[in-house]
Write an enzyme that holds these catalytic residues in place. Sequence first.
Site, PDB file in Angstrom:
ATOM      1  N   GLU A  47       0.862  -1.198   0.000  1.00 55.74           N
ATOM      2  CA  GLU A  47       0.000   0.000   0.000  1.00 55.74           C
ATOM      3  C   GLU A  47       0.898   1.248   0.000  1.00 55.74           C
ATOM      4  OE1 GLU A  47      -1.550   0.925   3.933  1.00 55.74           O
ATOM      5  OE2 GLU A  47      -3.461   1.578   3.087  1.00 55.74           O
ATOM      6  N   ASN A 110      -6.949   6.287  -1.653  1.00 59.93           N
ATOM      7  CA  ASN A 110      -5.858   5.350  -1.381  1.00 59.93           C
ATOM      8  C   ASN A 110      -6.121   4.176  -2.325  1.00 59.93           C
ATOM      9  OD1 ASN A 110      -4.035   3.529  -0.337  1.00 59.93           O
ATOM     10  ND2 ASN A 110      -4.537   3.963   1.811  1.00 59.93           N
ATOM     11  N   LYS A 127      -9.461   2.094  -1.824  1.00 54.55           N
ATOM     12  CA  LYS A 127      -9.643   1.524  -0.480  1.00 54.55           C
ATOM     13  C   LYS A 127     -11.000   1.899   0.113  1.00 54.55           C
ATOM     14  CE  LYS A 127      -7.006   1.236   3.898  1.00 54.55           C
ATOM     15  NZ  LYS A 127      -5.735   1.647   4.525  1.00 54.55           N
ATOM     16  N   GLU A 146      -5.823   8.811   7.703  1.00 48.29           N
ATOM     17  CA  GLU A 146      -6.407   8.367   6.423  1.00 48.29           C
ATOM     18  C   GLU A 146      -7.798   8.950   6.196  1.00 48.29           C
ATOM     19  OE1 GLU A 146      -5.826   4.478   4.698  1.00 48.29           O
ATOM     20  OE2 GLU A 146      -4.671   3.922   6.462  1.00 48.29           O
ATOM     21  N   CYS A 171      -4.773  -2.920   2.944  1.00 48.41           N
ATOM     22  CA  CYS A 171      -4.500  -2.830   4.376  1.00 48.41           C
ATOM     23  C   CYS A 171      -5.680  -3.113   5.298  1.00 48.41           C
ATOM     24  CB  CYS A 171      -3.854  -1.491   4.697  1.00 48.41           C
ATOM     25  SG  CYS A 171      -3.023  -1.574   6.295  1.00 48.41           S
ATOM     26  N   ASN A 196       0.338  -1.173   5.287  1.00 50.51           N
ATOM     27  CA  ASN A 196       1.290  -0.459   6.170  1.00 50.51           C
ATOM     28  C   ASN A 196       0.673  -0.559   7.555  1.00 50.51           C
ATOM     29  OD1 ASN A 196       3.353   1.740   4.795  1.00 50.51           O
ATOM     30  ND2 ASN A 196       1.609   1.312   3.471  1.00 50.51           N
TER      31      ASN A 196
HETATM   32  N1  CDV Z   1      -2.863   1.461   6.612  1.00 53.91           N
HETATM   33  C1  CDV Z   1      -3.777   0.871   7.417  1.00 53.91           C
HETATM   34  O1  CDV Z   1      -4.922   0.678   7.007  1.00 53.91           O
HETATM   35  N2  CDV Z   1      -3.377   0.542   8.645  1.00 53.91           N
HETATM   36  C2  CDV Z   1      -4.256  -0.016   9.654  1.00 53.91           C
HETATM   37  C3  CDV Z   1      -3.784   0.350  11.028  1.00 53.91           C
HETATM   38  C4  CDV Z   1      -4.061   1.776  11.338  1.00 53.91           C
HETATM   39  C5  CDV Z   1      -4.467  -0.475  12.103  1.00 53.91           C
HETATM   40  C6  CDV Z   1      -4.350  -1.523   9.528  1.00 53.91           C
HETATM   41  O2  CDV Z   1      -5.488  -2.046   9.572  1.00 53.91           O
HETATM   42  O3  CDV Z   1      -3.334  -2.204   9.462  1.00 53.91           O
END
Ligand code: CDV
Length: 316
Positions: A47, A110, A127, A146, A171, A196
Amino acid sequence: MSRYINVAIGQLGPVNREDSRPLVINRMMKMMREAKALAADIIIYPELALTTFFPRWYMEKEEEIDQWFEKDMPGKETNPLFSLAKELKIGFYLGYAEKEIKNGVAHYYNSAVLVDKNADIIGKYRKVHLPGHSEHEPWRRFQHLEKRYFEPGDRFPVWSAFNGVMGMALCNDRRWPETYRVMGLQGAEMIFIGYNTPVHNAPAPQHDDLSLFHNTLSLQAGAYHNGCWVVGVAKAGCEEGIEQIGGSCIVAPSGEVVAACITKGDEVVVAHCDLDFCQIYKRTTFNFDLHRQPHAYKEITQYKGETLNADGSLRS
Ligand code: CDV
């Protein structure tokens, strides 16, 4: 004759705030060459792969925010990655921050693109589940903005590509069973997910020790419940003083991890994945046509939160 796809994890180590896009893209091109040497058909990057994870800083000025976004894909700086992919005949999945101007209005997402072996973009995903907050919260060790910088996407499409049915997510999406199920219902055989994930979870520090466990738990459950392959790829390591989990891995429809990274740096790992292996799950335990009971699932789409009244009583 089984349908195989050789999938490469293209895990990235940290990307610092001052690292230029060409610097990062050079790292990614080196990994693409390595993936090709290992006979990969496609390499999956994380990501927001092109920059540091910028939502960890609060910004107000449009110019400051805009510097993290790609106005074109491919653009001037990402072109070399597409050219190399075309030369090597290898596909890729790339997570990046997208700025789109529509009817004169700027929109920020994103996003991730799926690119075929001719370097043509065949799919784009925005996303859906954006974690974090939208205002400055100084009590946190670092921000996770975000919800400030991106609009949520509104669908989980799948694409007929690489000899199968491919899906994408990003993510936080991987923690939500709906993500996989919506794609599973469209026949997804392989789902790519860049991420991430900081080790430290500010609103729930009790989870810190479980960050890696929750990652594999989610990826494995999503794969098994939908009889599909899941490829999770991290931007890992200590980025701008923040520890991010690694744990990039490829999960089979059985829920088993068949390949995984062992570092928190730039690392390529390839697995030879049989897309027809999905059928043993899709046609038996998770034969949706035979066993799903959608009439009993109405709360899933009817309500956002728990089905309780404000006073805690049950909604009828
Ligand atoms: N980039 C993300 O979506 N990170 C989230 C963190 C903030 C918990 C994740 O679900 O990994």
